[in-house]
Design a protein around this motif. Sequence first.
Motif, mmCIF file in Angstrom:
data_model
loop_
_atom_site.group_PDB
_atom_site.id
_atom_site.type_symbol
_atom_site.label_atom_id
_atom_site.label_comp_id
_atom_site.label_asym_id
_atom_site.label_seq_id
_atom_site.Cartn_x
_atom_site.Cartn_y
_atom_site.Cartn_z
ATOM 1 N N GLN A 123 -12.534 130.160 -35.574
ATOM 2 C CA GLN A 123 -12.034 130.554 -36.896
ATOM 3 C C GLN A 123 -11.738 132.055 -36.951
ATOM 4 O O GLN A 123 -10.692 132.482 -37.441
ATOM 5 C CB GLN A 123 -13.110 130.197 -37.950
ATOM 6 N N ASN A 127 -7.997 133.584 -37.467
ATOM 7 C CA ASN A 127 -7.702 134.492 -38.588
ATOM 8 C C ASN A 127 -7.111 135.813 -38.094
ATOM 9 O O ASN A 127 -6.168 136.340 -38.681
ATOM 10 C CB ASN A 127 -8.967 134.793 -39.400
ATOM 11 N N ASP A 130 -3.571 135.289 -37.046
ATOM 12 C CA ASP A 130 -2.719 135.194 -38.253
ATOM 13 C C ASP A 130 -2.362 136.587 -38.758
ATOM 14 O O ASP A 130 -1.203 136.872 -39.079
ATOM 15 C CB ASP A 130 -3.457 134.441 -39.379
#
Lengths: 403, 64
Positions: A123, A127, A130
């Motif tokens: 995760q 992130n 991104d």
Amino acid sequence: MTLEQTAPLAYPMPKATGCPFDPPPDLKSLQAEERLAKVEIWDGSTPWLVTRFADQRALLADPRVSADSTRTGYPDSIPNVSRDRDSFAFIQMDDPEHARLRRMVTAPFMIKRVRAMQPGVQQIVDNLIDQLLAGPQPADLVEAIALPVPSLVICQLLGVPYDDHDFFQETSRMLIRLETPPAERKAAADRLIEYLDGLIGRKLAEPADDVLTELADRVRTGELTRREAAGTGILLLVAGHETTANMIALGTLALMEHPEQFAVLRDTDDPKVVARAVEELLRYLNITHRGRRRVATEDFEYAGRQIRAGDGLIFPNDIANRDPEAFADPDTLDVERDARRHVAFGFGVHQCLGQPLARMELQVVYSTLYRRIPTLRRAVDLDQIDFKHDAQIYGVYSLPVTW
Amino acid sequence: MKVTVDQDTCIASGQCVLTTSEVFDQRDDDGIVVLVTSTPPESLSPDVHEAAALCPARAIQVAD
């Protein structure tokens, strides 16, 4: 002229220009010529250099070879700011003290606990990617991915507020930079001790589900002194992010320089392929490039040489992992080979405590970054990249990338 | 094949578990090695030998 009469080579040696991933050529010749050689280090002392893979594994596991940096003859890699026993972490101690302190913090690095952390790390990586993709180009991969991933993970594990990352990243950089003046290094170490001690005090009052709370509990029961707890916390915090951060950035650069190797990781979703590639990158890159340090505690003969009590010994893993006796075609990066026996994490009872976590983080990053950004490439020429020749841990200060 | 481990010298590096989880496990409170079986099938022999070779503390012994 006998070898003993030859002036010893200075260690560490410079890398060849234009060859940022390979160990120094002088180290390569030394490995081919002699099993044990005397070298001269910064303080004028002349410890033994152990360059071959099999000799490193034998001597790093030898009980007559000590990691206790307070012993006379210990070959410090930088001026030692203190001979005060209490200011050392267990990596600079021998058993039984070393085992007692190390075992207090082995549980968080168990395979099953590290595996349980993997979705959280995935995760974090997703992130950050991104954010990287949403931001301007070129971007610095060190700031965007390499440093925040291990830093966020170790902060979560230890229970250190990530908001403080500017403070402890800068302080730990001062600790591992070779030219930091001794007084400044001591001051930086003191600031970190004070910071960790404060956190442990806070965990005593407000326990949480983290490693610092576990250490605080041991302080409460009298198993650890508060100083030992803080020292252990510093070791995990500093070792937990500088190392992995440099492996992420330098590994990405090495893969970009070897497009066919980059393609192996970009095109796979097989965790076994990724795990094998991680071992090879650890073997090939050797970011702990200043050699592990030890001192002999008694006289003994090894490889036809007489080692005396108090003789320093240095184990450069960068050259051991390029030993042709241990790895075929050792200077070739081949992510499909089986490189698991490498000594990038050391060998013997001091082998890196955090290796399961480091492996998992590297597997997640290497398996995600290139699949999600298949066109990732350098934004500057290779000779414009600033390599960390002057630091205890090798890597790059920044890595401008585009895609 | 007979496998023995020395829990006193083990440093919980976990490499044995990564290599052969059929034979090695880790104790919950400190990650120290525990044997799942001391007499694994011969088919696991290469992996068990690899685990012994990888063990940094040389805490694994294999008798064939």
